[in-house]
Design a protein around this motif. Structure first.
Motif, PDB file in Angstrom:
ATOM      1  N   GLN A 103       0.785  -1.220   0.000  1.00 18.14           N
ATOM      2  CA  GLN A 103       0.000   0.000   0.000  1.00 18.14           C
ATOM      3  C   GLN A 103       0.829   1.288   0.000  1.00 18.14           C
ATOM      4  N   ASP A 104       2.141   1.184   0.236  1.00 22.94           N
ATOM      5  CA  ASP A 104       2.919   2.390   0.513  1.00 22.94           C
ATOM      6  C   ASP A 104       3.520   3.074  -0.709  1.00 22.94           C
ATOM      7  N   HIS A 105       3.996   2.294  -1.664  1.00 26.15           N
ATOM      8  CA  HIS A 105       4.764   2.920  -2.744  1.00 26.15           C
ATOM      9  C   HIS A 105       4.880   1.945  -3.912  1.00 26.15           C
ATOM     10  N   VAL A 106       5.022   2.516  -5.122  1.00 23.15           N
ATOM     11  CA  VAL A 106       5.184   1.697  -6.320  1.00 23.15           C
ATOM     12  C   VAL A 106       6.213   2.342  -7.240  1.00 23.15           C
ATOM     13  N   GLY A 107       6.912   1.515  -7.977  1.00 22.41           N
ATOM     14  CA  GLY A 107       7.801   1.957  -9.036  1.00 22.41           C
ATOM     15  C   GLY A 107       7.894   0.844 -10.056  1.00 22.41           C
ATOM     16  N   VAL A 108       8.757   1.006 -11.032  1.00 31.30           N
ATOM     17  CA  VAL A 108       8.899   0.029 -12.119  1.00 31.30           C
ATOM     18  C   VAL A 108      10.339  -0.463 -12.170  1.00 31.30           C
ATOM     19  N   VAL A 109      10.498  -1.754 -12.344  1.00 35.03           N
ATOM     20  CA  VAL A 109      11.810  -2.404 -12.359  1.00 35.03           C
ATOM     21  C   VAL A 109      12.397  -2.336 -13.770  1.00 35.03           C
ATOM     22  N   TYR A 110      13.563  -1.691 -13.910  1.00 33.65           N
ATOM     23  CA  TYR A 110      14.214  -1.682 -15.222  1.00 33.65           C
ATOM     24  C   TYR A 110      15.384  -2.657 -15.291  1.00 33.65           C
ATOM     25  N   ALA A 111      15.782  -3.221 -14.152  1.00 35.80           N
ATOM     26  CA  ALA A 111      16.820  -4.262 -14.112  1.00 35.80           C
ATOM     27  C   ALA A 111      16.759  -4.932 -12.751  1.00 35.80           C
ATOM     28  N   TYR A 112      17.302  -6.151 -12.695  1.00 39.87           N
ATOM     29  CA  TYR A 112      17.424  -6.822 -11.408  1.00 39.87           C
ATOM     30  C   TYR A 112      18.572  -7.823 -11.472  1.00 39.87           C
ATOM     31  N   ASP A 113      19.109  -8.144 -10.295  1.00 40.84           N
ATOM     32  CA  ASP A 113      20.080  -9.214 -10.184  1.00 40.84           C
ATOM     33  C   ASP A 113      19.698 -10.048  -8.959  1.00 40.84           C
ATOM     34  N   GLU A 114      20.597 -10.853  -8.468  1.00 38.97           N
ATOM     35  CA  GLU A 114      20.231 -11.764  -7.388  1.00 38.97           C
ATOM     36  C   GLU A 114      19.974 -11.055  -6.061  1.00 38.97           C
ATOM     37  N   ASN A 115      20.469  -9.829  -5.910  1.00 34.21           N
ATOM     38  CA  ASN A 115      20.337  -9.133  -4.631  1.00 34.21           C
ATOM     39  C   ASN A 115      19.505  -7.861  -4.684  1.00 34.21           C
ATOM     40  N   SER A 116      19.384  -7.239  -5.863  1.00 28.04           N
ATOM     41  CA  SER A 116      18.798  -5.908  -5.940  1.00 28.04           C
ATOM     42  C   SER A 116      17.831  -5.777  -7.106  1.00 28.04           C
ATOM     43  N   ILE A 117      16.943  -4.788  -6.977  1.00 28.13           N
ATOM     44  CA  ILE A 117      16.151  -4.337  -8.114  1.00 28.13           C
ATOM     45  C   ILE A 117      16.559  -2.898  -8.411  1.00 28.13           C
ATOM     46  N   TYR A 118      16.583  -2.562  -9.692  1.00 33.50           N
ATOM     47  CA  TYR A 118      16.950  -1.233 -10.157  1.00 33.50           C
ATOM     48  C   TYR A 118      15.669  -0.621 -10.734  1.00 33.50           C
ATOM     49  N   THR A 119      15.296   0.540 -10.222  1.00 31.50           N
ATOM     50  CA  THR A 119      13.938   1.008 -10.440  1.00 31.50           C
ATOM     51  C   THR A 119      13.877   2.449 -10.912  1.00 31.50           C
ATOM     52  N   VAL A 120      12.738   2.798 -11.515  1.00 21.94           N
ATOM     53  CA  VAL A 120      12.394   4.191 -11.779  1.00 21.94           C
ATOM     54  C   VAL A 120      11.082   4.449 -11.048  1.00 21.94           C
ATOM     55  N   GLU A 121      11.022   5.555 -10.300  1.00 22.95           N
ATOM     56  CA  GLU A 121       9.898   5.801  -9.397  1.00 22.95           C
ATOM     57  C   GLU A 121       9.511   7.275  -9.401  1.00 22.95           C
ATOM     58  N   GLY A 122       8.231   7.536  -9.298  1.00 29.50           N
ATOM     59  CA  GLY A 122       7.745   8.883  -9.079  1.00 29.50           C
ATOM     60  C   GLY A 122       7.461   9.110  -7.612  1.00 29.50           C
ATOM     61  N   ASN A 123       7.422  10.382  -7.213  1.00 26.79           N
ATOM     62  CA  ASN A 123       7.102  10.783  -5.838  1.00 26.79           C
ATOM     63  C   ASN A 123       8.026  10.126  -4.814  1.00 26.79           C
ATOM     64  N   THR A 124       9.312  10.067  -5.147  1.00 26.77           N
ATOM     65  CA  THR A 124      10.308   9.615  -4.178  1.00 26.77           C
ATOM     66  C   THR A 124      11.406  10.667  -4.116  1.00 26.77           C
TER      67      THR A 124
END
Length: 278
Positions: A103-124
């Motif tokens: 419920q708190d926040h959303v963004g879009v994943v443009y890359a990921y690996d085994e430990n992290s997601i790399y994202t683009v987000e609004g209102n952050t």
């Protein structure tokens, strides 16, 4: 309906650096372009806009039926689940949701690996706040504290790429970055904004997209505070900063009044990778 992952992700990434407006006291106010530009979400202007930002991207590409058109993260999560398009694993180009039930926040994943997601987000913001001031690219953990509640699985033209074993089990993935377009700025537009914007209400704009480019360059020159370098308004602080630039370039008198001329703007553009037209 056609829905390209690469086009969607890069459309959102191209908004990186965009900032919401400020109120009369100079505070960020959640007033932004995405609510009025997304039919059905005009009412959400002035509210948290992370979900609206992602909906805007889908709407821009004519893919409203493939993405939850809502300003509510919680409603969006239910939309994905009802469509049976939900997973606990990263999805390339998919939405990620934060919070105990997303419920708190959303963004879009443009890359990921085994430990992290790399994202683009609004209102952050640079610190990853759920209530920020603009569009940022972030790195977030896949597991543990502050990791996503889950992910939506869009029906992209390119097919689904996900770490979910049931959806292919791709361990690492990324959306390719296109070659950057040539950035053009109209000298006439910038001069017009410098004359008009200082007289408007706080945050008023004339040619915000082009002004934003020049303001960022002024900030990189140390002539404008970064907090005022992304609002697209060539206000009194931008005029003062540009006047200092003109004096630095050797201009004086009325040639250093803070109203950009073609020669000084061209020199600034050569230093900061934009081309001046007209």
């Amino acid at each position: 309906m056609s829905f390209s992952r690469n086009a969607f992700v890069n459309l959102l990434r191209n908004q990186t650096g965009y900032h919401e407006g400020r109120d009369a006291n100079g505070n960020w106010n959640n007033i932004q372009r995405f609510s009025p530009e997304t039919p059905g979400l005009e009412w959400s202007q002035g509210q948290a806009w992370c979900a609206t930002f992602t909906a805007w991207g889908a709407d821009e590409l004519g893919a409203r039926s493939s993405w939850p058109i809502t300003a509510s993260c919680y409603t969006a999560v239910q939309w994905w689940k009802k469509a049976n398009r939900w997973t606990d694993y990263p999805v390339l180009g998919g939405a990620f949701y934060l919070g105990s039930v997303g419920q708190d926040h959303v963004g879009v994943v443009y890359a990921y690996d085994e430990n992290s997601i790399y994202t683009v987000e609004g209102n952050t913001n640079a610190g990853g706040s759920y209530q920020g001031d603009g569009v940022y690219q972030r790195v977030r953990p896949r597991r543990g504290a502050n990791s996503p509640y889950g992910y939506g699985v869009p029906a992209f033209d390119e097919g689904t790429v996900s770490a979910d074993p049931k959806l292919g089990g791709t361990r690492t993935a990324s959306v390719p970055v296109p070659a950057p377009p040539q950035v053009r700025v109209s000298a006439a537009h910038i001069a017009a904004a410098a004359r008009r914007d200082p007289g408007l209400r706080q945050g008023g704009t004339t040619y915000p997209a082009e002004v934003n480019i020049v303001e960022v360059a002024l900030a990189r020159e140390g002539l404008l505070a970064d907090a005022y370098a992304h609002d697209g308004s060539f206000g009194s602080l931008s005029v003062a900063g540009y006047a200092r630039l003109q004096r630095r370039y050797g201009y004086s008198g009325t040639d250093a009044d803070g109203i950009p001329g073609r020669s000084s703007l061209t020199r600034l553009g050569k230093a900061h990778a934009f081309t001046v037209i007209d």
